[in-house]
Design a protein around this motif. Structure first.
Motif, PDB file in Angstrom:
ATOM      1  N   PHE A 168     -31.514  23.048 -19.094  1.00 14.12           N
ATOM      2  CA  PHE A 168     -32.131  21.764 -19.421  1.00 14.12           C
ATOM      3  C   PHE A 168     -31.133  20.627 -19.235  1.00 14.12           C
ATOM      4  CE2 PHE A 168     -32.990  18.378 -22.497  1.00 14.12           C
ATOM      5  CZ  PHE A 168     -34.303  18.058 -22.192  1.00 14.12           C
ATOM      6  N   ALA A 169     -29.889  20.832 -19.732  1.00 13.69           N
ATOM      7  CA  ALA A 169     -28.864  19.790 -19.652  1.00 13.69           C
ATOM      8  C   ALA A 169     -28.486  19.502 -18.203  1.00 13.69           C
ATOM      9  CB  ALA A 169     -27.633  20.220 -20.438  1.00 13.69           C
ATOM     10  N   PHE A 170     -28.563  20.508 -17.339  1.00 12.50           N
ATOM     11  CA  PHE A 170     -28.200  20.335 -15.935  1.00 12.50           C
ATOM     12  C   PHE A 170     -29.089  19.286 -15.268  1.00 12.50           C
ATOM     13  CE2 PHE A 170     -28.655  21.512 -11.434  1.00 12.50           C
ATOM     14  CZ  PHE A 170     -27.331  21.497 -11.043  1.00 12.50           C
ATOM     15  N   PHE A 171     -30.378  19.257 -15.634  1.00 12.48           N
ATOM     16  CA  PHE A 171     -31.305  18.291 -15.053  1.00 12.48           C
ATOM     17  C   PHE A 171     -31.398  17.005 -15.883  1.00 12.48           C
ATOM     18  CE2 PHE A 171     -32.820  22.477 -13.645  1.00 12.48           C
ATOM     19  CZ  PHE A 171     -32.817  22.283 -12.266  1.00 12.48           C
ATOM     20  N   TYR A 172     -31.032  17.102 -17.142  1.00 11.44           N
ATOM     21  CA  TYR A 172     -31.201  15.967 -18.050  1.00 11.44           C
ATOM     22  C   TYR A 172     -30.316  14.787 -17.654  1.00 11.44           C
ATOM     23  CZ  TYR A 172     -30.225  13.262 -22.303  1.00 11.44           C
ATOM     24  OH  TYR A 172     -30.018  12.257 -23.204  1.00 11.44           O
ATOM     25  N   MET A 173     -29.030  15.043 -17.388  1.00  9.43           N
ATOM     26  CA  MET A 173     -28.101  13.939 -17.120  1.00  9.43           C
ATOM     27  C   MET A 173     -28.469  13.171 -15.838  1.00  9.43           C
ATOM     28  SD  MET A 173     -23.934  13.901 -16.768  1.00  9.43           S
ATOM     29  CE  MET A 173     -23.633  14.339 -18.464  1.00  9.43           C
ATOM     30  N   PRO A 174     -28.719  13.852 -14.699  1.00 11.00           N
ATOM     31  CA  PRO A 174     -29.126  13.086 -13.508  1.00 11.00           C
ATOM     32  C   PRO A 174     -30.421  12.298 -13.742  1.00 11.00           C
ATOM     33  CG  PRO A 174     -28.464  15.300 -12.894  1.00 11.00           C
ATOM     34  CD  PRO A 174     -28.532  15.278 -14.385  1.00 11.00           C
ATOM     35  N   ALA A 175     -31.341  12.863 -14.533  1.00  6.55           N
ATOM     36  CA  ALA A 175     -32.597  12.159 -14.794  1.00  6.55           C
ATOM     37  C   ALA A 175     -32.348  10.866 -15.560  1.00  6.55           C
ATOM     38  CB  ALA A 175     -33.547  13.062 -15.580  1.00  6.55           C
ATOM     39  N   VAL A 176     -31.468  10.922 -16.571  1.00  7.58           N
ATOM     40  CA  VAL A 176     -31.176   9.709 -17.342  1.00  7.58           C
ATOM     41  C   VAL A 176     -30.435   8.691 -16.488  1.00  7.58           C
ATOM     42  CG1 VAL A 176     -29.940   8.792 -19.337  1.00  7.58           C
ATOM     43  CG2 VAL A 176     -31.166  10.949 -19.529  1.00  7.58           C
ATOM     44  N   VAL A 177     -29.545   9.150 -15.606  1.00  8.71           N
ATOM     45  CA  VAL A 177     -28.850   8.235 -14.696  1.00  8.71           C
ATOM     46  C   VAL A 177     -29.868   7.526 -13.795  1.00  8.71           C
ATOM     47  CG1 VAL A 177     -27.242   8.086 -12.753  1.00  8.71           C
ATOM     48  CG2 VAL A 177     -26.677   9.490 -14.751  1.00  8.71           C
ATOM     49  N   ALA A 178     -30.865   8.275 -13.305  1.00 10.55           N
ATOM     50  CA  ALA A 178     -31.902   7.667 -12.468  1.00 10.55           C
ATOM     51  C   ALA A 178     -32.697   6.626 -13.249  1.00 10.55           C
ATOM     52  CB  ALA A 178     -32.837   8.756 -11.942  1.00 10.55           C
ATOM     53  N   VAL A 179     -33.006   6.936 -14.512  1.00  9.18           N
ATOM     54  CA  VAL A 179     -33.719   5.976 -15.360  1.00  9.18           C
ATOM     55  C   VAL A 179     -32.872   4.719 -15.565  1.00  9.18           C
ATOM     56  CG1 VAL A 179     -34.605   5.557 -17.689  1.00  9.18           C
ATOM     57  CG2 VAL A 179     -35.104   7.715 -16.534  1.00  9.18           C
ATOM     58  N   ALA A 180     -31.557   4.903 -15.753  1.00 10.52           N
ATOM     59  CA  ALA A 180     -30.663   3.756 -15.955  1.00 10.52           C
ATOM     60  C   ALA A 180     -30.663   2.853 -14.717  1.00 10.52           C
ATOM     61  CB  ALA A 180     -29.251   4.250 -16.259  1.00 10.52           C
ATOM     62  N   LEU A 181     -30.678   3.441 -13.524  1.00  8.20           N
ATOM     63  CA  LEU A 181     -30.729   2.651 -12.299  1.00  8.20           C
ATOM     64  C   LEU A 181     -32.020   1.838 -12.233  1.00  8.20           C
ATOM     65  CD1 LEU A 181     -29.292   5.145  -9.646  1.00  8.20           C
ATOM     66  CD2 LEU A 181     -28.253   3.008 -10.431  1.00  8.20           C
ATOM     67  N   LEU A 182     -33.115   2.463 -12.599  1.00  3.45           N
ATOM     68  CA  LEU A 182     -34.400   1.752 -12.613  1.00  3.45           C
ATOM     69  C   LEU A 182     -34.381   0.600 -13.610  1.00  3.45           C
ATOM     70  CD1 LEU A 182     -36.913   4.750 -12.393  1.00  3.45           C
ATOM     71  CD2 LEU A 182     -36.284   3.134 -10.578  1.00  3.45           C
ATOM     72  N   VAL A 183     -33.807   0.862 -14.807  1.00  3.26           N
ATOM     73  CA  VAL A 183     -33.730  -0.179 -15.830  1.00  3.26           C
ATOM     74  C   VAL A 183     -32.878  -1.346 -15.346  1.00  3.26           C
ATOM     75  CG1 VAL A 183     -32.815  -0.707 -18.138  1.00  3.26           C
ATOM     76  CG2 VAL A 183     -34.149   1.359 -17.770  1.00  3.26           C
ATOM     77  N   ALA A 184     -31.835  -1.054 -14.551  1.00  7.24           N
ATOM     78  CA  ALA A 184     -30.954  -2.112 -14.051  1.00  7.24           C
ATOM     79  C   ALA A 184     -31.630  -2.945 -12.964  1.00  7.24           C
ATOM     80  CB  ALA A 184     -29.670  -1.507 -13.506  1.00  7.24           C
ATOM     81  N   ILE A 185     -32.454  -2.298 -12.134  1.00  3.36           N
ATOM     82  CA  ILE A 185     -32.968  -2.973 -10.935  1.00  3.36           C
ATOM     83  C   ILE A 185     -34.378  -3.537 -11.104  1.00  3.36           C
ATOM     84  CG2 ILE A 185     -33.603  -2.600  -8.510  1.00  3.36           C
ATOM     85  CD1 ILE A 185     -31.385  -0.476  -8.414  1.00  3.36           C
ATOM     86  N   VAL A 186     -35.272  -2.778 -11.701  1.00  2.00           N
ATOM     87  CA  VAL A 186     -36.682  -3.143 -11.700  1.00  2.00           C
ATOM     88  C   VAL A 186     -37.016  -4.383 -12.545  1.00  2.00           C
ATOM     89  CG1 VAL A 186     -39.008  -2.346 -12.281  1.00  2.00           C
ATOM     90  CG2 VAL A 186     -37.398  -0.808 -11.129  1.00  2.00           C
ATOM     91  N   PRO A 187     -36.575  -4.462 -13.837  1.00  2.00           N
ATOM     92  CA  PRO A 187     -37.011  -5.610 -14.662  1.00  2.00           C
ATOM     93  C   PRO A 187     -36.741  -6.984 -14.057  1.00  2.00           C
ATOM     94  CG  PRO A 187     -36.024  -3.931 -16.040  1.00  2.00           C
ATOM     95  CD  PRO A 187     -35.796  -3.513 -14.628  1.00  2.00           C
ATOM     96  N   PRO A 188     -35.541  -7.263 -13.482  1.00  2.00           N
ATOM     97  CA  PRO A 188     -35.337  -8.606 -12.904  1.00  2.00           C
ATOM     98  C   PRO A 188     -36.254  -8.895 -11.708  1.00  2.00           C
ATOM     99  CG  PRO A 188     -33.233  -7.526 -13.299  1.00  2.00           C
ATOM    100  CD  PRO A 188     -34.294  -6.488 -13.461  1.00  2.00           C
ATOM    101  N   LEU A 189     -36.684  -7.813 -11.014  1.00  2.00           N
ATOM    102  CA  LEU A 189     -37.541  -8.009  -9.847  1.00  2.00           C
ATOM    103  C   LEU A 189     -38.984  -8.276 -10.221  1.00  2.00           C
ATOM    104  CD1 LEU A 189     -36.162  -5.194  -7.484  1.00  2.00           C
ATOM    105  CD2 LEU A 189     -35.599  -7.645  -7.460  1.00  2.00           C
ATOM    106  N   VAL A 190     -39.428  -7.765 -11.379  1.00  2.00           N
ATOM    107  CA  VAL A 190     -40.842  -7.899 -11.755  1.00  2.00           C
ATOM    108  C   VAL A 190     -41.037  -8.818 -12.952  1.00  2.00           C
ATOM    109  CG1 VAL A 190     -41.356  -5.605 -10.853  1.00  2.00           C
ATOM    110  CG2 VAL A 190     -40.752  -5.866 -13.269  1.00  2.00           C
ATOM    111  N   SER A 191     -39.939  -9.346 -13.515  1.00  8.06           N
ATOM    112  CA  SER A 191     -40.058 -10.223 -14.683  1.00  8.06           C
ATOM    113  C   SER A 191     -38.954 -11.267 -14.643  1.00  8.06           C
ATOM    114  CB  SER A 191     -39.982  -9.415 -15.979  1.00  8.06           C
ATOM    115  OG  SER A 191     -38.669  -8.904 -16.159  1.00  8.06           O
ATOM    116  N   SER A 192     -38.895 -12.040 -15.699  1.00  6.70           N
ATOM    117  CA  SER A 192     -37.886 -13.105 -15.769  1.00  6.70           C
ATOM    118  C   SER A 192     -36.585 -12.644 -16.415  1.00  6.70           C
ATOM    119  CB  SER A 192     -38.451 -14.290 -16.571  1.00  6.70           C
ATOM    120  OG  SER A 192     -38.795 -13.862 -17.893  1.00  6.70           O
ATOM    121  N   MET A 193     -36.436 -11.323 -16.657  1.00 16.33           N
ATOM    122  CA  MET A 193     -35.214 -10.815 -17.283  1.00 16.33           C
ATOM    123  C   MET A 193     -34.014 -11.092 -16.385  1.00 16.33           C
ATOM    124  SD  MET A 193     -34.233  -6.920 -18.515  1.00 16.33           S
ATOM    125  CE  MET A 193     -35.510  -6.855 -19.774  1.00 16.33           C
ATOM    126  N   LEU A 194     -32.918 -11.520 -17.021  1.00 16.61           N
ATOM    127  CA  LEU A 194     -31.692 -11.787 -16.290  1.00 16.61           C
ATOM    128  C   LEU A 194     -31.061 -10.472 -15.815  1.00 16.61           C
ATOM    129  CD1 LEU A 194     -30.088 -14.530 -18.561  1.00 16.61           C
ATOM    130  CD2 LEU A 194     -31.367 -14.868 -16.432  1.00 16.61           C
TER     131      LEU A 194
END
Length: 715
Positions: free
Chosen positions: A320-346
């Motif tokens: 479970f842990a083997f897949f968990y860390m890359p999945a959270v890293v992918a989520v972090a990338l989405l959190v960094a990139i997506v909100p400023p593109l679709v909203s007014s977040m800085l």
């Protein structure tokens, strides 16, 4: 570097200093699996060891393995250093991680003071505090990356801290680095405590022994003793070896080895174990096992092997842990990139949240949650004379629904004892029969003769001398005692010497129906009385079986002894019993129950004839006094030789798995809560670090709490 070659296709263990969490285990395993010829790797932070199997055995491969571990920032140590580290607690402030906490904390404090005194000074004091604390973290991250492992907590921490500096959050970056250092230091303290608790057995055997040569005692290294030598053990000394008492009698405190609270009196001819304490008499002991093969060494080896054998639940967590860390890293990338593109977040806000998510991505708490609890459970078992060969065995024990036990040496003591002494004539009392029978049996090593002699001694009987004593081939013994011509024979030979008294056959049949062996005392071919003997149930047999019943486990006795004796013992103990079984018959019964869905099945025995059934059962349990074949075949062993130990093993297994489930819930609960709260911007980076390291320390401490487990729930 070691110049000792590896044993090809044979597991070997390296002692590693500095592994303190599940992330450390994964780094080491990932790096070593990439090496040529390395077939399997299992790292244990709790045990402080790495076990490997290699398909080649050259010196260069071993040096490459050791170089890889060293490059990751860990240190290879020898057995002596490992034992010292296990027994001696280094103050946290003297450890490298402790010193980093002190330096990082001092710089952080100074930065806040400077900010308060000179508000216009800027953020450079926090930048300096961040960089100083981050240097060793970045070094370890780079080493792991070079060895092919990018997903480490050090890499995530480095990215998060440097990213915080880039978005002008230097103060928070410094706090994060400091909290990470504190968390690592706490993990090290907790892991060291676990190792000390589990490795305490290694200090039980004394380093020296008093070797007897030509009647003189001289001090030698206990490790140099070999079978056949004799040692002197004084009152208050620990026994330096496994051996047999050849002279002397004393009470022995066996609690260090088997957890038995009451000292036991041992005398000439009885076995004693290394690490036990001689209380009140001088003993001369003949060595029966070398130092590397004595009881303590075998216990330590079993516990170490057990720590390396992961439970099924631990293997699931690892996957479970083997897949968990890359999945959270992918989520972090989405959190960094997506909100400023679709909203007014800085962008600075989204990047900050993504960096905080990275700090939660490490599954340290989750990965360590299971092995820490399993190791604690194995340690509790070892301290109480319950040896289990791995986490898989410990996990399976709690699932047992049926247990099959051997009779002789398992449910019974394995040696006959006198149960009845009867006089058949008006002028022949039981005490007189016992006195004369014991006289005839003097000097005989036959088990029945020894039992009669021991019983007479314990009854305080004064045994007279025997003249012209001799054996009657296949029939008994005869001799003159106090001028009387006496014989002690089996009932089946009685018709050769005497007519049977009235009611004699009924009495013999009644006693033999109870599974007892009989010896009849004759004078001038006329019966004076009889003595009945039987291998009686162990003192704790009934209470041990009742404890199993309370745990919901059914019990069956399988024995190779005659059906009448087995039935009698089974009736006395109140359990189902089956006798006259060959070894393959016992194994077949186990397989039948498994096929009928009555399992998982446990098998308990102590002899070679139990080995097939021990292997067939889901869990095979050997009595500690059993044969080496039984001990090697079994998955677990009872050093106390107590039936109650079976229930204690099952109870400990269930307590350990409850601890595992609690740890998993705590680890996942912390992660889930702070993943959501961080993604929503409710909690920041420093809270994320506290959540990660705090959860790791919490589950480790919860596992260590298991070390205080007491077997009260089966009383």
């Amino acid at each position: 570097m070691s110049d000792i070659p590896l044993a090809k296709n044979q597991p070997f263990t390296l002692r590693v200093q500095g592994m303190d969490c599940g992330g450390c285990e994964r780094k080491v395993e990932s790096a070593l699996k990439r090496l040529r010829y390395v077939e399997s790797v299992s790292a244990s932070a709790v045990a402080g060891s790495v076990q490997l199997t290699a398909q080649d055995g050259d010196v260069l491969l071993r040096q490459e393995i050791e170089s890889t571990i060293t490059a990751l920032g860990y240190r290879i140590i020898d057995e002596t250093s490992a034992a010292h580290d296990a027994g001696e607690a280094t103050p946290w402030w003297q450890s490298p991680k402790g010193r980093l906490v002190i330096v990082s904390g001092a710089l952080l404090t100074l930065a806040w003071v400077l900010k308060f005194v000179w508000p216009d000074l800027g953020t450079w004091p926090f930048v300096a505090a961040t960089v100083v604390g981050l240097v060793p973290i970045v070094q370890r991250a780079w080493q792991a990356l070079r060895l092919g492992n990018p997903f480490t907590i050090e890499m995530l921490m480095s990215i998060a801290a440097l990213g915080a500096l880039a978005i002008n959050a230097a103060a928070e970056a410094a706090v994060v680095v400091f909290l990470f250092a504190v968390g690592e230091m706490l993990e090290g303290v907790a892991a060291a405590q676990a190792r000390r608790s589990i490795s305490a057995l290694s200090k039980l055997t004394p380093s020296t022994a008093r070797l007897l040569e030509q009647g003189e005692a001289r001090e030698v290294s206990a490790a140099s003793l070999v079978p056949g030598q004799r040692v002197q053990v004084r009152p208050g000394d620990r026994l330096p070896c496994d051996g047999t008492i050849v002279d002397g009698r004393s009470h022995i405190d066996e609690s260090p080895v088997n957890g038995e609270s009451m000292p036991r009196e041992r005398e000439q001819g009885e076995s004693v174990f290394a690490g036990t304490v001689n209380l009140d008499g001088v003993l001369e002991v003949e060595v029966t096992r070398s130092a590397e093969n004595n009881t303590i060494a075998r216990v330590i080896k079993l516990v170490e092997e057990a720590q390396a054998a992961k439970a099924p639940v631990a293997r699931f967590i690892d996957r479970f842990a083997f897949f968990y860390m890359p999945a959270v890293v992918a989520v972090a990338l989405l959190v960094a990139i997506v909100p400023p593109l679709v909203s007014s977040m800085l962008w600075s806000e989204s990047i900050y949240r993504a960096l905080a998510l990275l700090l939660i991505a490490c599954p340290c708490a989750l990965v360590i949650s299971t092995p820490a609890a399993i190791a604690a459970g194995l340690s509790v078992g070892a301290r109480n004379g319950l040896l289990m060969k791995g986490g898989a065995v410990l996990e399976q024990l709690g699932k047992l629904k049926r247990v099959a036990l051997d009779k002789t040496g398992t449910l019974t003591a394995g040696m006959p004892t006198v149960t009845d002494v009867e006089g058949l004539e008006a002028d022949s009392s039981g005490a007189d029969v016992l006195r004369l029978a014991a006289a005839l049996e003097q000097g005989s090593s036959h088990p029945l003769a020894v039992a009669i002699g021991n019983y007479a001694r314990h009854q305080g009987v004064q045994v007279p001398a025997v003249q012209a004593g001799h054996a009657l081939s296949g029939q008994g013994v005869a001799g003159q005692v106090e001028g009387r011509e006496l014989m002690l024979v089996s009932p089946r030979y009685l018709q050769r010497f005497a007519a049977r008294p009235s009611g004699w056959d009924a009495r013999i049949e009644a006693l033999e129906t109870q599974g007892k062996s009989l010896a009849v005392l004759l004078e001038n071919e006329q019966p004076l009385g009889l003595i009945a003997l039987r291998d009686e149930p162990r003192e704790d047999a009934r209470s041990g079986l009742q404890a199993l019943e309370r745990l919901g486990v059914s019990v069956v006795m399988l024995s190779g002894d005659n059906a009448r004796t087995v039935a009698a013992i089974g009736e006395q103990l109140g359990i189902e019993a089956e006798g006259e079984l060959m070894p393959e018959d016992k194994a077949q019964r186990v397989r039948q129950w498994q096929a009928q869905g009555l399992g998982p099945v446990g098998k308990v025995g102590d002899g070679i004839n139990d080995a097939p059934a021990l292997a067939a059962a889901e869990v095979g349990i050997a009595m500690g006094s059993g044969t080496d074949v039984a001990l090697e075949t079994a998955d677990a062993a009872l050093l106390k030789n107590r039936v109650r130990g079976i229930a204690e093993m099952i109870s400990l297994s269930r307590a350990t798995m409850r601890n595992v489930k609690t740890n998993v819930v705590l680890a996942l609960g912390f992660k889930a809560f702070f993943l959501v709260s961080t993604a929503l911007g409710i909690t920041g980076m420093w809270v994320a670090v506290m959540a990660d390291t705090g959860a790791t320390v919490l589950v480790t401490l919860n596992a260590l709490y298991l070390l205080r487990y007491r077997f009260n729930d089966i009383s």
